[in-house]
Design a protein around this motif. Sequence first.
Motif, PDB file in Angstrom:
ATOM      1  N   GLU A  72       0.830  -1.198   0.000  1.00  0.00           N
ATOM      2  CA  GLU A  72       0.000   0.000   0.000  1.00  0.00           C
ATOM      3  C   GLU A  72       0.867   1.251   0.000  1.00  0.00           C
ATOM      4  N   TRP A  73       1.953   1.224   0.778  1.00  0.00           N
ATOM      5  CA  TRP A  73       2.887   2.362   0.811  1.00  0.00           C
ATOM      6  C   TRP A  73       3.494   2.588  -0.571  1.00  0.00           C
ATOM      7  N   MET A  74       3.888   1.498  -1.229  1.00  0.00           N
ATOM      8  CA  MET A  74       4.486   1.612  -2.563  1.00  0.00           C
ATOM      9  C   MET A  74       3.504   2.240  -3.553  1.00  0.00           C
ATOM     10  N   ARG A  75       2.250   1.834  -3.484  1.00  0.00           N
ATOM     11  CA  ARG A  75       1.252   2.319  -4.435  1.00  0.00           C
ATOM     12  C   ARG A  75       0.856   3.770  -4.184  1.00  0.00           C
ATOM     13  N   THR A  76       0.914   4.221  -2.925  1.00  0.00           N
ATOM     14  CA  THR A  76       0.318   5.512  -2.581  1.00  0.00           C
ATOM     15  C   THR A  76       1.292   6.571  -2.088  1.00  0.00           C
ATOM     16  N   SER A  77       2.526   6.198  -1.758  1.00  0.00           N
ATOM     17  CA  SER A  77       3.466   7.137  -1.138  1.00  0.00           C
ATOM     18  C   SER A  77       4.056   8.109  -2.159  1.00  0.00           C
ATOM     19  N   GLN A  78       3.904   9.400  -1.903  1.00  0.00           N
ATOM     20  CA  GLN A  78       4.550  10.409  -2.732  1.00  0.00           C
ATOM     21  C   GLN A  78       6.059  10.409  -2.506  1.00  0.00           C
ATOM     22  N   GLU A  79       6.491   9.988  -1.329  1.00  0.00           N
ATOM     23  CA  GLU A  79       7.927   9.868  -1.044  1.00  0.00           C
ATOM     24  C   GLU A  79       8.565   8.848  -1.990  1.00  0.00           C
ATOM     25  N   PHE A  80       7.851   7.755  -2.254  1.00  0.00           N
ATOM     26  CA  PHE A  80       8.375   6.726  -3.151  1.00  0.00           C
ATOM     27  C   PHE A  80       8.373   7.222  -4.595  1.00  0.00           C
ATOM     28  N   VAL A  81       7.389   8.009  -4.955  1.00  0.00           N
ATOM     29  CA  VAL A  81       7.362   8.600  -6.294  1.00  0.00           C
ATOM     30  C   VAL A  81       8.581   9.497  -6.497  1.00  0.00           C
ATOM     31  N   ARG A  82       8.911  10.283  -5.461  1.00  0.00           N
ATOM     32  CA  ARG A  82      10.055  11.196  -5.554  1.00  0.00           C
ATOM     33  C   ARG A  82      11.381  10.445  -5.594  1.00  0.00           C
ATOM     34  N   ASN A  83      11.453   9.332  -4.875  1.00  0.00           N
ATOM     35  CA  ASN A  83      12.716   8.610  -4.774  1.00  0.00           C
ATOM     36  C   ASN A  83      12.454   7.109  -4.723  1.00  0.00           C
ATOM     37  N   PRO A  84      12.240   6.457  -5.883  1.00  0.00           N
ATOM     38  CA  PRO A  84      11.955   5.028  -5.896  1.00  0.00           C
ATOM     39  C   PRO A  84      13.181   4.143  -5.722  1.00  0.00           C
ATOM     40  N   ILE A  85      14.374   4.722  -5.712  1.00  0.00           N
ATOM     41  CA  ILE A  85      15.597   3.944  -5.568  1.00  0.00           C
ATOM     42  C   ILE A  85      15.979   3.750  -4.101  1.00  0.00           C
ATOM     43  N   GLY A  86      16.024   4.828  -3.318  1.00  0.00           N
ATOM     44  CA  GLY A  86      16.301   4.683  -1.896  1.00  0.00           C
ATOM     45  C   GLY A  86      17.463   5.508  -1.382  1.00  0.00           C
ATOM     46  N   GLU A  87      17.708   5.371  -0.100  1.00  0.00           N
ATOM     47  CA  GLU A  87      18.751   6.107   0.611  1.00  0.00           C
ATOM     48  C   GLU A  87      19.824   5.123   1.064  1.00  0.00           C
ATOM     49  N   GLU A  88      21.084   5.452   0.785  1.00  0.00           N
ATOM     50  CA  GLU A  88      22.168   4.570   1.215  1.00  0.00           C
ATOM     51  C   GLU A  88      22.262   4.501   2.729  1.00  0.00           C
ATOM     52  N   CYS A  89      22.685   3.336   3.216  1.00  0.00           N
ATOM     53  CA  CYS A  89      22.819   3.142   4.665  1.00  0.00           C
ATOM     54  C   CYS A  89      24.049   2.308   4.965  1.00  0.00           C
ATOM     55  N   ASP A  90      24.493   2.376   6.210  1.00  0.00           N
ATOM     56  CA  ASP A  90      25.713   1.715   6.642  1.00  0.00           C
ATOM     57  C   ASP A  90      25.381   0.686   7.727  1.00  0.00           C
ATOM     58  N   PRO A  91      25.463  -0.614   7.433  1.00  0.00           N
ATOM     59  CA  PRO A  91      25.086  -1.639   8.401  1.00  0.00           C
ATOM     60  C   PRO A  91      25.812  -1.557   9.747  1.00  0.00           C
ATOM     61  N   PRO A  92      27.143  -1.344   9.789  1.00  0.00           N
ATOM     62  CA  PRO A  92      27.793  -1.247  11.101  1.00  0.00           C
ATOM     63  C   PRO A  92      27.224  -0.119  11.966  1.00  0.00           C
ATOM     64  N   LYS A  93      26.924   1.028  11.345  1.00  0.00           N
ATOM     65  CA  LYS A  93      26.317   2.131  12.101  1.00  0.00           C
ATOM     66  C   LYS A  93      24.927   1.743  12.590  1.00  0.00           C
ATOM     67  N   MET A  94      24.181   1.013  11.773  1.00  0.00           N
ATOM     68  CA  MET A  94      22.849   0.579  12.155  1.00  0.00           C
ATOM     69  C   MET A  94      22.909  -0.425  13.304  1.00  0.00           C
ATOM     70  N   ILE A  95      23.858  -1.335  13.250  1.00  0.00           N
ATOM     71  CA  ILE A  95      24.036  -2.312  14.326  1.00  0.00           C
ATOM     72  C   ILE A  95      24.371  -1.606  15.632  1.00  0.00           C
ATOM     73  N   ALA A  96      25.269  -0.616  15.555  1.00  0.00           N
ATOM     74  CA  ALA A  96      25.642   0.140  16.755  1.00  0.00           C
ATOM     75  C   ALA A  96      24.441   0.878  17.332  1.00  0.00           C
ATOM     76  N   ALA A  97      23.608   1.435  16.460  1.00  0.00           N
ATOM     77  CA  ALA A  97      22.422   2.158  16.921  1.00  0.00           C
ATOM     78  C   ALA A  97      21.443   1.223  17.621  1.00  0.00           C
ATOM     79  N   ARG A  98      21.253   0.027  17.067  1.00  0.00           N
ATOM     80  CA  ARG A  98      20.347  -0.935  17.696  1.00  0.00           C
ATOM     81  C   ARG A  98      20.897  -1.379  19.052  1.00  0.00           C
ATOM     82  N   LYS A  99      22.208  -1.593  19.136  1.00  0.00           N
ATOM     83  CA  LYS A  99      22.812  -1.994  20.411  1.00  0.00           C
ATOM     84  C   LYS A  99      22.699  -0.891  21.449  1.00  0.00           C
ATOM     85  N   ALA A 100      22.647   0.366  20.987  1.00  0.00           N
ATOM     86  CA  ALA A 100      22.512   1.502  21.904  1.00  0.00           C
ATOM     87  C   ALA A 100      21.061   1.730  22.321  1.00  0.00           C
TER      88      ALA A 100
END
Length: 258
Positions: A202-230
């Motif tokens: 439903e988000w894919m079909r209706t989100s204007q954010e996805f229309v503006r950027n259907p590819i995505g935002e880069e992310c860093d797994p080690p930083k994400m792991i550290a954030a979850r541990k925190a």
Amino acid sequence: MAQIDAGMLQKSATWAESGRSPPQWCDAIPACRLRHDASGSEKPYRAATRGGSTSDNKEETMNDIKQIEERPILHHVTLKTTRMEEMLAWYRAVVGCVPNFRFEGGAWTTNDTANHRVALLQTPAIRNDPDKLHHAGMHHMAFEFATLDGLLANYARLAEAGILPHACLDHGLTTSFYYEDPDGNSVELQCDNFGNWNLSSEWMRTSQEFVRNPIGEECDPPKMIAARKAGMSVAELHQRTRAGEFRPAVPGDLHLPV
């Protein structure tokens, strides 16, 4: 979010030869994900993506990797094509896939409750020739983990063995890490950011954010792991990743010519 430098694209060999300007949707792809620079030479990208080991006995090295605890399920296949309409018609007729979302550069199709099962991408630079990077064919296959924590745990397991993704993105509907197999094929490991295919569809079909950027935002797994541990929640991590707060120090490579 970083944008493609229009001048760089205009000067690229592909566009210069064709005399065409890149489609507007290409502006959504950060320049760091272009496989080649303006001169046509290959850009450097994250190392250790093919097998992840420099050992002479790679089979023995692979056997030494810790046993996987959660086996992800196959989710979708994405194909590069120069025949968008023919491909859409064929997949509708043969497997019942219909578009959940379409834009100038592609279509996400599904034949069940998943947000997509077969996706198609097109750019003017893709052509039918022996060049593996540019030819019409498979871009990647994907396997899905049940949770973000499962995806991150698997990243840590593979990283310990020297197997690292060539690109990591929060697509909005999924968080996705892309790996390269020994033949150079990309394999996406992902989790659904909504934890529910109906909601992400439903988000894919209706989100204007996805229309503006259907590819995505880069992310860093080690930083994400550290954030979850925190103690950061999954919801907050997703929100802040989409805002660009967890970009990697070393840019990824989406293996998609534009």
